[in-house]
Every structure is written in structure tokens, then in C-alpha cells.
Design a protein around this motif. Sequence first.
Motif, PDB file in Angstrom:
ATOM      1  N   ASP A  34     -33.310 -16.437   4.925  1.00 48.82           N
ATOM      2  CA  ASP A  34     -32.999 -17.807   5.298  1.00 48.82           C
ATOM      3  C   ASP A  34     -32.302 -18.484   4.131  1.00 48.82           C
ATOM      4  OD1 ASP A  34     -33.376 -20.682   5.736  1.00 48.82           O
ATOM      5  OD2 ASP A  34     -34.649 -20.025   7.393  1.00 48.82           O
TER       6      ASP A  34
ATOM      7  N   GLU B 223     -29.685 -22.018   2.974  1.00 54.18           N
ATOM      8  CA  GLU B 223     -28.968 -23.245   3.339  1.00 54.18           C
ATOM      9  C   GLU B 223     -28.224 -23.735   2.102  1.00 54.18           C
ATOM     10  OE1 GLU B 223     -31.381 -26.345   4.932  1.00 54.18           O
ATOM     11  OE2 GLU B 223     -29.640 -27.463   5.633  1.00 54.18           O
TER      12      GLU B 223
ATOM     13  N   PRO C 180     -22.132 -29.231  -5.838  1.00 54.30           N
ATOM     14  CA  PRO C 180     -23.188 -28.987  -4.851  1.00 54.30           C
ATOM     15  C   PRO C 180     -23.837 -30.293  -4.431  1.00 54.30           C
ATOM     16  CG  PRO C 180     -24.029 -28.569  -7.036  1.00 54.30           C
ATOM     17  CD  PRO C 180     -22.592 -28.956  -7.205  1.00 54.30           C
TER      18      PRO C 180
ATOM     19  N   ILE D   8     -26.995 -31.074  -4.579  1.00 55.12           N
ATOM     20  CA  ILE D   8     -27.861 -31.545  -5.652  1.00 55.12           C
ATOM     21  C   ILE D   8     -26.989 -31.835  -6.857  1.00 55.12           C
ATOM     22  CG2 ILE D   8     -28.333 -29.200  -6.472  1.00 55.12           C
ATOM     23  CD1 ILE D   8     -31.053 -30.251  -7.317  1.00 55.12           C
ATOM     24  N   ARG D   9     -27.327 -32.815  -7.602  1.00 52.89           N
ATOM     25  CA  ARG D   9     -26.571 -33.162  -8.811  1.00 52.89           C
ATOM     26  C   ARG D   9     -25.086 -33.256  -8.482  1.00 52.89           C
ATOM     27  NH1 ARG D   9     -28.917 -32.692 -13.488  1.00 52.89           N
ATOM     28  NH2 ARG D   9     -27.038 -31.961 -14.514  1.00 52.89           N
TER      29      ARG D   9
ATOM     30  N   TRP E 107     -18.838 -23.938   0.992  1.00 50.84           N
ATOM     31  CA  TRP E 107     -18.644 -25.301   0.491  1.00 50.84           C
ATOM     32  C   TRP E 107     -17.937 -25.292  -0.851  1.00 50.84           C
ATOM     33  CZ3 TRP E 107     -20.489 -26.595  -4.253  1.00 50.84           C
ATOM     34  CH2 TRP E 107     -21.459 -25.755  -4.807  1.00 50.84           C
TER      35      TRP E 107
ATOM     36  N   MET F 287     -27.530 -28.162 -16.210  1.00 53.29           N
ATOM     37  CA  MET F 287     -28.897 -28.695 -16.187  1.00 53.29           C
ATOM     38  C   MET F 287     -29.646 -28.272 -17.445  1.00 53.29           C
ATOM     39  SD  MET F 287     -29.975 -28.133 -12.218  1.00 53.29           S
ATOM     40  CE  MET F 287     -31.594 -28.887 -12.225  1.00 53.29           C
TER      41      MET F 287
ATOM     42  N   GLU G  65     -34.707 -30.561 -17.063  1.00 52.29           N
ATOM     43  CA  GLU G  65     -34.329 -30.819 -15.657  1.00 52.29           C
ATOM     44  C   GLU G  65     -34.699 -29.631 -14.773  1.00 52.29           C
ATOM     45  OE1 GLU G  65     -30.421 -33.708 -15.891  1.00 52.29           O
ATOM     46  OE2 GLU G  65     -30.218 -31.652 -16.601  1.00 52.29           O
TER      47      GLU G  65
ATOM     48  N   LEU H 108     -37.523 -29.551 -11.637  1.00 45.75           N
ATOM     49  CA  LEU H 108     -37.204 -29.132 -10.266  1.00 45.75           C
ATOM     50  C   LEU H 108     -38.076 -27.943  -9.837  1.00 45.75           C
ATOM     51  CD1 LEU H 108     -35.096 -29.874  -8.029  1.00 45.75           C
ATOM     52  CD2 LEU H 108     -33.834 -27.889  -8.796  1.00 45.75           C
TER      53      LEU H 108
ATOM     54  N   ASN I 256     -22.693 -25.419  -9.416  1.00 48.18           N
ATOM     55  CA  ASN I 256     -23.694 -25.094  -8.392  1.00 48.18           C
ATOM     56  C   ASN I 256     -25.064 -24.968  -9.041  1.00 48.18           C
ATOM     57  OD1 ASN I 256     -24.762 -24.563  -5.900  1.00 48.18           O
ATOM     58  ND2 ASN I 256     -24.045 -22.457  -5.780  1.00 48.18           N
TER      59      ASN I 256
ATOM     60  N   GLU J  32     -28.416 -23.024  -7.521  1.00 57.59           N
ATOM     61  CA  GLU J  32     -28.956 -22.327  -6.362  1.00 57.59           C
ATOM     62  C   GLU J  32     -30.410 -21.933  -6.618  1.00 57.59           C
ATOM     63  OE1 GLU J  32     -26.623 -19.013  -5.225  1.00 57.59           O
ATOM     64  OE2 GLU J  32     -27.382 -19.070  -3.163  1.00 57.59           O
TER      65      GLU J  32
ATOM     66  N   ALA K 204     -36.758 -17.696   0.718  1.00 57.27           N
ATOM     67  CA  ALA K 204     -35.735 -18.601   1.275  1.00 57.27           C
ATOM     68  C   ALA K 204     -34.882 -19.088   0.109  1.00 57.27           C
ATOM     69  CB  ALA K 204     -36.379 -19.776   1.996  1.00 57.27           C
ATOM     70  N   SER K 205     -33.636 -19.378   0.390  1.00 54.86           N
ATOM     71  CA  SER K 205     -32.770 -19.831  -0.702  1.00 54.86           C
ATOM     72  C   SER K 205     -31.836 -20.926  -0.233  1.00 54.86           C
ATOM     73  CB  SER K 205     -31.957 -18.658  -1.258  1.00 54.86           C
ATOM     74  OG  SER K 205     -31.059 -18.203  -0.278  1.00 54.86           O
ATOM     75  N   GLY K 206     -31.338 -21.657  -1.196  1.00 50.25           N
ATOM     76  CA  GLY K 206     -30.398 -22.721  -0.865  1.00 50.25           C
ATOM     77  C   GLY K 206     -30.017 -23.508  -2.102  1.00 50.25           C
ATOM     78  N   ASN K 207     -29.086 -24.406  -1.916  1.00 46.63           N
ATOM     79  CA  ASN K 207     -28.700 -25.259  -3.049  1.00 46.63           C
ATOM     80  C   ASN K 207     -28.919 -26.721  -2.713  1.00 46.63           C
ATOM     81  OD1 ASN K 207     -26.625 -25.932  -1.358  1.00 46.63           O
ATOM     82  ND2 ASN K 207     -25.036 -25.799  -2.917  1.00 46.63           N
ATOM     83  N   VAL K 208     -29.751 -26.940  -1.692  1.00 39.41           N
ATOM     84  CA  VAL K 208     -29.911 -28.296  -1.183  1.00 39.41           C
ATOM     85  C   VAL K 208     -31.265 -28.772  -1.650  1.00 39.41           C
ATOM     86  CG1 VAL K 208     -29.798 -29.649   0.908  1.00 39.41           C
ATOM     87  CG2 VAL K 208     -28.702 -27.434   0.824  1.00 39.41           C
ATOM     88  N   HIS K 209     -31.353 -29.167  -2.895  1.00 38.75           N
ATOM     89  CA  HIS K 209     -32.712 -29.412  -3.341  1.00 38.75           C
ATOM     90  C   HIS K 209     -32.877 -30.623  -4.224  1.00 38.75           C
ATOM     91  CE1 HIS K 209     -30.822 -26.593  -6.068  1.00 38.75           C
ATOM     92  NE2 HIS K 209     -30.911 -25.682  -5.137  1.00 38.75           N
ATOM     93  N   ASP K 210     -33.054 -31.755  -3.566  1.00 39.90           N
ATOM     94  CA  ASP K 210     -33.785 -32.803  -4.254  1.00 39.90           C
ATOM     95  C   ASP K 210     -35.250 -32.446  -3.986  1.00 39.90           C
ATOM     96  OD1 ASP K 210     -34.386 -33.489  -1.694  1.00 39.90           O
ATOM     97  OD2 ASP K 210     -33.060 -35.208  -1.609  1.00 39.90           O
TER      98      ASP K 210
ATOM     99  N   GLU L 221     -39.176 -28.439   1.497  1.00 41.30           N
ATOM    100  CA  GLU L 221     -38.802 -27.899   2.806  1.00 41.30           C
ATOM    101  C   GLU L 221     -38.448 -26.411   2.690  1.00 41.30           C
ATOM    102  OE1 GLU L 221     -35.816 -30.210   4.947  1.00 41.30           O
ATOM    103  OE2 GLU L 221     -35.229 -28.359   5.943  1.00 41.30           O
TER     104      GLU L 221
ATOM    105  N   ARG M  27     -40.311 -23.337   4.465  1.00 45.20           N
ATOM    106  CA  ARG M  27     -39.574 -22.400   5.312  1.00 45.20           C
ATOM    107  C   ARG M  27     -39.965 -20.957   4.953  1.00 45.20           C
ATOM    108  NH1 ARG M  27     -33.433 -23.882   5.026  1.00 45.20           N
ATOM    109  NH2 ARG M  27     -33.911 -25.761   6.166  1.00 45.20           N
TER     110      ARG M  27
END
Lengths: 537, 441
Positions: A78, A80, A100, A102-103, A404, B2, B6, B10, B50, B52, B66-72, B78, B82
Motif C-alpha cells: 500500500d 500513497e 512533496p 509534506i514540507r 508527482w 530535514m 525534525e 515525525l 521528497n 518518503e 505501508a508507505s507514502g510521502n503524505v505525512h503530517d 493514518e 493502514r
Amino acid sequence: MQRRTFLKSSAALGAASLLPWKAIPAASSPAEAPSDEWLQDAVSEARALGAEQAEALYISHRQQSLQVRKDGVHSISDSEEAGTTLRVRFGSFLGSASVPDIRRGTPAECARAAVECAKLQQGLQKEREEALAMPPEPDIKILPRIDSVGELQGSWRPEGIEDPFLTSLDERIAFLKNLNKTALRITQIPYAVSNQFLQRRSSLYVDSRGNRKEQLQFATYVNFAVTAFNQQKRRMDTRTSEREAQATGWAGATANMESELETAMQEVLRMQQSDPVTPDTYDLVIHPSMLWNLFLETLLPHFDPRQLTERDGRAPGDRWITLSKLNERPLRSQALRLSWDATLPGGLATSKWDDTGHATGSNRLLDENGVVHGIPRSPDLIATDPVYRGGSFPGFNFSRAAAWHTPATVAMPNMILEGGPGKNLNDLIADVDNGLFLKGRGTVMTNPAKTLFRVRPQAAWIIRGGKIAEMVREVEIETTTDQFWSAMEEAGRSEDTFLGGELFPQRAFPLWDTPFSIATPPALFRRIPVYRVEGQS
Amino acid sequence: MMTRKECENLLSVAVQYSEVDEVFAVLNVTDSCARGVVGLALQAPHRMRNAELSVTVRKGRRYAMASGNVHDESNVRELVARAATAATQMPEAPEAPPFPGAVEIIEAPIQRETAITRALEGLDDAIASFRGNPTFDSIQMYGRVTSAKSALALASSNGLFLYQPSSLANAHLRCFSADGTSTGFAEQYTMDPAMLRLSDLLSEAASNCHEWKSPSDIKPGRITTVFEPRALADMLRPMMQQFSRRAIEQDQSFLRKLDGSSFLGSQLFLEEINLRSDPYDARLGSMPFTADGQPVRAESWITKGVISQLITDRYDAIKSGEKETAPPTNLIMDVTDPVQDVIAGTEYGLLVKGFANLNILDPKNCLLSGSTRDGVFLIEKGKITKAVRNLVIRETPVYLFKELLALGVPEITSTTGSYFPMLLPPIRVKDVMYTQLSGLV
């Protein structure tokens, strides 16, 4: 009216048409997009720093893959990802920066990074032009103008398709387990595997000409493989599902899959009892479930613009068709007519706009006389390489961003091998006295230049006196790309077209990194050499 | 980029998730720029930042990722949730060793302060002067220049936190003659983007292409060969993978004895062979820990021809009680009495500069097969006399270290196409096996 105010009010109006997207539950919601204001500011900052044009593309990409082996989950992955790429243009020079979610930083920082990139080449380029007395850069008018894209504001999502992520993970696993369970009820089928790949891509494009384009795309691919084993004969045969990845939801991707599984099970059991093919030259009727993949692996690579222009990093002389040879009309079959269509329903490359804000469309690529009418290209290729400019390159624009963090560049749209005057599959078979009917995505092996190939279809039947007779096994075709496609005598009717598609094209074709579909009818090929695969079992 | 703090903030959100037994999180932060060269046309430069995050969770004996770069903060929660949901669906693993705990590792000095864009600054000029050089007329050049600053941060719910910033600039260039019958290659890795020698690399690739023009056929067979350091690096990397205890246990290594034990402590090679690694060696900057949190220490793998260390991963270490030993992230071959010119002492043989498609044919003896590429030349009476067509090699690096004739002066090199820094000499080896002409340009 201030530009930003105008865009804000337009965005508010546009939001009403996007309710289903916004209504996605929080557990599977796309990443929070940067505000329109952030994108607009980045574009405006870039303009303030001297860029003639600027475009920002936000992409959020969610994907999930799942494999069930026999009665248990084997793997789940999974991911995103989301972020924004800002591209700027100074004259014919481009530069870009990706940040990205974030930041993300401030719009000004992103703009400065993109402008800094562009200027890495600009100052030096001017000096070089004088020093080397290079021919002047081309008239900027040949670059596609962002203001020529039609409507400026809009949103789009495929009609009537539900986000596949809205179907719960439990439900999807249960479906796949049930497929395997059905197959494993048969003693002679000891192995069953099923897979699911889901993708959701949401994007927001904003540029300095006032464009704001918001899009949502889905891809769902559910497949299975059943393997039969005959201990006495030491034979193992596998049949996979024929349905390929499409821009559809979970319901669309799984409808009637149980009956497809029944057919596959019957075929794989029959294959166990079949005799090997007698090597000879046969007429072939090829089912579209096999033909689309043959087209993808053997012929389509020759229409990649970077290959045609010899910009693909391969050794010169290692290509069959090049831009300079297009007029020689290397393809000799009048039945071979190709179109591209970025609006094809269910197509993996279907969208209302491409990733540079241009409205998508469709057109002829190759006609019955072997004339090439248009090959995809993109503004960045045109800007950086003179070979893509001017009349010698029969191009149309189609750009997509692979992720992206990559600027939009030339991409393969959905391709169509056009249907014939009206013969269905049975009519094509009736035209064959001694031949083979081939079906199922086979293993295709090619030489690096894609001029020779070998393919083993999943299932094959003898055609005798215009009728399908017994099944045969261990079939292999080995021929040249030129000979094979030139031997295509007739395409079946368009109504029998099958939509194949490559969800992960970069695995086989490093130059293509965005998904696209291929629609093919069945087709008749004359006098193709067929061999027997020794020891396939 | 970062900062340590920081990243720590996170990652702490991820590892504090309480609905699972354990969490292991990896944060990969990059700031990079790149520009491609396509047939001497330059692509537009692109900059990318990026961060990640990938999260692995354990629930009982079930794992999921699970992986992603959408992380506040909320997105991180979340993402972990997942993975936790997926874990409930996964089959139970036979073993469930804990994720790594706290360990202290000193940061390696592998980051330079130079702006990453510095790597691209000279590219326009380098290409312009290359175009203007009539010697290289009609050469087709392809390649890419990239420069990045990165940080890798790891954390686990058992108290692990590691952070390592780094920088790396790279240029790799391949060219073809106009008729496509000859090719040349040049590549450089450097921690400091200002140290990329773009003009030199363009000339080097083109010169290699010129030198290898009109190669002759030679009869394959056993031929004495001089391997340049890059070619040796390509052969040593698969060999080092076989130093793993797990590979030995699974009969996938030349270091396994017939009784199933290992050759640890046995003399397998000539006494001149010494191979060690040290992530803090300033010449060969490399990571001081692996992506799964294993500390990389200075190790001696072969000492005077004797196998002196094996790779022991965390799982095997827990199981066997042996000390945990990470795989090397660089390699150093010390040579006490190097031959100044390895070619000069070669009566008849080949000079091999690199390989393409080098694969392991048989892991039990580390038998490799692939084609020579980017320079194969005939050596006669101590001199290079002509280019020869590429050949398929079928040989094991184990043989190389047993039948060694000479070791040259070590040079800094890396494996082709990926960064694995090594300090290796050119070597001359007796009777290396070539099975056929490969047909590769």
C-alpha cells in the motif's frame, strides 16, 4: 478583478461539481491538496521572477496491490504519494521543481527552485549561441501555446465509476479467496492465485494563462491464474484470466469473473489432454486477448517518438523504423490501421486534459497505405530537441507525468488497432482451411531491437475446414516483427474489440512510464511459421 | 533538508502507535537535481525534494507495511493504521524476532555543503565544447547528471533512532559511434558536486568509443586477463553477498562446506588477498548502518587469503547467538607490494574494462556469466595491440583470487551503474574462461 480573486471564485463554483470526490470517506481520502492559492502563488511567483509561462501540477497517487495464494493472503502493499511540480519557461528553455506534500514550503521557494533550474541553462545558452554561431532558436510559436487549450476551468472524472478503494479490503480479499476456492474444488487444479491492483490518481493543474483543471482517474485490475497438474503425464498447464487493467471501479473489474474462471478451468483441463502441435506454416486467427499484448510487445515500441528519432539511447542502426524511414512505408499490410484515442472509455490513458492542460482527443496514427499521421510528442521535447520541431515530425501533443515528482513529458495514449468491415470471430475462422486459433496473453520474448520475437499462446486450437477442432499444446511462433504484421490479412469487426492495457509499462518499456490501454479486434494472419516447444510440460 | 530533530519528531509519531505490538519506520529524505543528455541535446533541469516514509508493523506474528510521502502528523497515523489493518490479513510468520532497539552509531562524514545544483552548472559548457571538438564529430552521447543531498532516518518502537545525512553527485555517460559499431562509457561518483569532471567524462567516454573502433574477433577459451578496477568491482559485489550466513545455510554460497558448515577460518585464496570494509574511510564514504537498522562496522572479510568474517543478519544472530555483522557498504583491497603496470607484464592476454548483464549462474560456486563491455583489448608482449569484440565470460571471482598473477596499484572505483565504493587494484589472472563472442556493442 485580481487574478487570484477570479480563480478563487471559479474554484468555488467548480467545487460543486466535485462533490463525489470530496465525499470520499476520510479513511481513504486523497492527500490534502495544496490550496489553489498555493499553486496560484507558485505560478505567480515564477512569473514575477521573469518566467514567460509557468504551470503547476499537483498529483496525489494511491495504489494498493494484493495477492491471495490458495486460501490465504500472501502479500499486501500500500502506498500513497502526493506532491506538486512547477514548470517554468523562459523562451524555449524549461526548468522545473517538485515538492512533496509534506514540507511543501512556500510557493516562493518552489518558484525560485524552478527558476534557478531554468537559469542553469539560460545564461550559458545565450553565450553559446554567439560563440558557436548556432542557428537561432525556433520561433516560439511552434511551441504549443497554453492559451490554445479551449476551456480554462474545469473538472473531470470518469462517469459512473466508483472509487475502487471504497470497497473494503475485507470484501476484496473475500472475493479473491472465493475465486481460488472455486478453482481448487477441482482435484486436478492444485494451484490458484488471484491478484488485485488498485490505483487512484487525482490531479490539479494550474497555469499562468488562467487554466485550472482538476481530474480524478482510477485503474482496477483483478486477475487470476489456475494451474492444472496431471501426475501421470507429468504435465502442468496454467491459464490466466483474460480481463486486463481498465479505468473502472471494483464492480466493473469483477463483474462476471466467476464465469470467466469457469471457462479458464475448463480450458486448462482440456489442455492437459491435448496433443502437441505439428510444426508447420499455419494461418492464424488470433483472439484479441492475445493480440493486444503482441501488438504492445512487438509493434508499438517502433512508434515511440524517442525510438523513431533515435533518441532512445540505443546504438544507431539498431532500429527497424526511424523518422527518416517513415516514408519507406515499412508496414505492408492494408489491414493494419492504427489510431490513438485519449478519450477511449475505460482506457488507462483516458482523461479530459493531458498533464499540460491540453484537451485530449483522438486521431489516426497509421493508415492502410502505411502512412504515419501522428506520433505523440510533448512541449518539453519540442523545446529541448530540434528533431521534434517542424514538419518532418508528424506529431500530436500528449503529455503525462509519471509521478508527482516528474514533469509531464511525452506519453503513449490509448491505442486502437482498428476493426475491419464486419467479420466476427467465427467469420474469420471460417476463412481458414488449415490453421490455428490462438487465445490468451502469452509469454513474448523479443530481441532488444524488437525486430524478432517468440510467443507462446496460453491456449491453441486447430482450425480445420473453417471450424475449430481439437485443442493443441506446446505452440510457439517465432518470426520477425515485419513478417508477422505484414501477414495480417484482415481485422475482425470493431464490435469484437477487446480492451487490453498496460498498468505498469515501465517494466518492459523504460521509455513509457504511464499506463495506457490497447484495443484490438480478433485478426487473421496468413502463413506464419509455428514450432513446437519441446519439453514445455 | 530535514534535520535530525525534525526527522525524530515525525518518526516518533509513527512508532508511538499503540494498536500494534511493534513499529519500525524508515524516513528517506532527498533533495536532488538532475539533467539528461540525449544524443547531445540537453534535457531541461529538474529539482526534486521528497520525504518518503515507510512503516512496518508487527501484530503478533503478522507483519505488514505501508508507505507514502503524505505525512503530517495525522497522515502518519493514518499510514500506520493502514499497515495495521493489512497486518490482520497477513499469514503468520514462522519467526517473529523483535524490531531493533536503541543503538549508538556515529554519523559518517559523507555530506558536503556544496549546493547540489553545482553539479549541473558546467554541463552546458562541457557539451558545447564537446560539440566543437572535431575529433568527436558524429558521436551520439546519452547520459544523466544527478546530484542529491539525502538523509536516512530510522526509528523503532523499541527505542531505535538513527539519522545519517549524505550527499552524492553522479554522472554516467554512454556514447555510440555514428554507425553504431562502437561504444564508450564513463562514470563518476563523488560526494562533492563541485568535483564532477564533466568535460573529462565526456572526453573519456568518446575516447573509449574511438579506441574500441573496428574490434577484431578472437577465439574464446581460457585467456590470461587484466581486469580494471571497475570490472573487478562488478565481479566482487555478487561474491560479497555470498558471505552471508543465511546464504551458506541455504546452500547458496561458495563458502559452504559439504557438511553444511562454512569456510570461516579457512584459507581459500592466495596470501596476497586482503579484503576489508570501513564505513568511516574518508576516501570511500558510505552508510554506517543499513536500512533495517543494523550498524555497519569496520570488518576484515579476507585476511591473507583466509575467510575471516561472515555477514550475520539480526535474525540469524538471535537464532545462533553469533555477533550481528552487517554487509559491507564499501570494500578495500590492501596491496602491500603492487605492480606499477599490470599490462606491461602480460605476454598475451586481454584487458577487460567492464561488464554488461553480469549474472550469477550458479550460486554454489559464485559462477558468473555476462558480456564484457566498454573496452576489451588484446595485450601482446606487454602492450595493447588491438580492440577485440565482446566476449561472454563464464568465471567465478573465487577463481580470480586463486589464480592471481599480479596486483596493481589500488584505485577508487564503484560498481557499474550503482554506488558501491571500492578501493581496488587492477589484477592479472591466469586462464580466465570465455565461452563465446557475445555480439554486444
